[in-house]
Every structure is written in C-alpha cells, then in structure tokens.
Design an enzyme around this catalytic site. Structure first.
Site, short mmCIF file in Angstrom:
data_model
loop_
_atom_site.label_atom_id
_atom_site.label_comp_id
_atom_site.label_asym_id
_atom_site.label_seq_id
_atom_site.Cartn_x
_atom_site.Cartn_y
_atom_site.Cartn_z
NE ARG A 50 -3.16 2.87 0.65
CZ ARG A 50 -2.53 4.17 0.08
NH1 ARG A 50 -1.33 4.28 -0.25
NH2 ARG A 50 -3.34 5.19 0.27
CG LEU A 64 -3.16 8.79 9.04
CD1 LEU A 64 -4.57 9.26 8.49
CD2 LEU A 64 -3.39 8.23 10.54
N PRO A 65 -0.56 4.47 7.70
CG PRO A 65 1.43 3.46 8.78
CD PRO A 65 0.54 4.95 8.65
CG HIS A 66 -4.79 2.85 5.07
ND1 HIS A 66 -4.20 4.22 5.01
CD2 HIS A 66 -5.39 2.59 4.22
CE1 HIS A 66 -4.23 4.40 3.97
NE2 HIS A 66 -5.02 3.81 3.17
CB ALA A 67 -3.07 -2.82 4.40
#
Length: 150
Positions: A50, A64-67
């Site tokens: 991502r 805001l790392p997200h997956a």
C-alpha cells in the site's frame, strides 16, 4: 468509535524507528499485541505494498499506514508516538512523529474508511496532536484518544 477498537497494548510512546521500513515493521509488531492479527508477515507485506502505491505520510508530522487484509480477525489500530521524527516520504516532506496504523478486514471497507476519516480528523486537531506528542506513557496516550474521540 476508536476507543472500541484501540487496545492500550497497541500504543507505544517513545517509539524508535531508524527509517520508514523499520517504522512499518515496528507498527505491525505493535498491532500484533492486539491478539487480532492472524498473519503478521502478510499484514506487513500488504502495508508495504500500500505504501508503494502512495505514501501514507499525510503531512504535518502524521502518517496513517493502512491496509485491508485477510491477515486480521478484526480491525486493528496501532498508535506510535516517535521518540525522534523520521522521514516517511510525507506529502509535505515534514518528518513524521505520529503514526496510526489501521489493519482492516477485506470485507469491511465502510468501517475502514470511517476509521481513516476519524483518525485524520483527530490528527488535524492541533491541541490533540500537541498533547499526544507530549504524552509521557501509553496510558496517557490512550486516555487522550478516548477523550478526544468522545
């Protein structure tokens, strides 16, 4: 909303990371403290993937790392307050000192988007950010999140 998901064991004040890759690895380790992560390696690969698409360093010292992933039993949020800011290839080139990692279930896109929006809203609150950065420990950080999320 956040307070129902965030586990105090997935918050780290004084987090140390040498670079962006290390930060992502440390944040997934932190998420693993929630007991909802089924496959840590898969979650990390999906977070990195991502991040390759576009940096989740949204600016103003926040990432805001997200997956969305099948690696979790339920949504996980991990929060890190860095001891020293690091370069996270943010959109505004400002080093990151606050990180909120979201790992959501693949089939719950609506919840994932709501959480991203809610955390973004909180991180845009200068007073909240200042207090979170100044937090002395995880309990203080957790209580701040609960207070400002109410």
């Amino acid at each position: 909303m956040l307070q129902e998901i965030i586990n105090i064991n997935s918050i780290k004040v004084g987090l140390i990371a040498k670079d962006k890759d290390d930060l992502l690895n440390v944040m997934v380790d932190l998420a693993n403290n929630s007991d909802k992560l089924k496959d840590k390696d898969r979650a990390l690969k999906e977070i990195i993937h991502r991040e390759e698409i576009m940096s989740t360093g949204i600016g103003f010292g926040v990432a805001l790392p997200h997956a969305k992933t099948g690696a979790v039993e339920d949504t996980i949020i991990a929060v890190g307050v860095l001891a020293e800011p690091i370069d996270s290839q943010s959109l505004d080139n400002v080093p990151v000192n606050l990180v909120s990692l979201i790992l959501g279930r693949e089939n719950n896109v609506g919840m994932h988007l709501k959480l991203l929006s809610r955390i973004s809203h909180l991180m845009n609150n200068a007073e909240f950010k200042e207090k979170l950065i100044a937090a002395k420990d995880e309990t203080t950080a957790y209580n701040l999140i609960k207070e400002y999320d109410a």
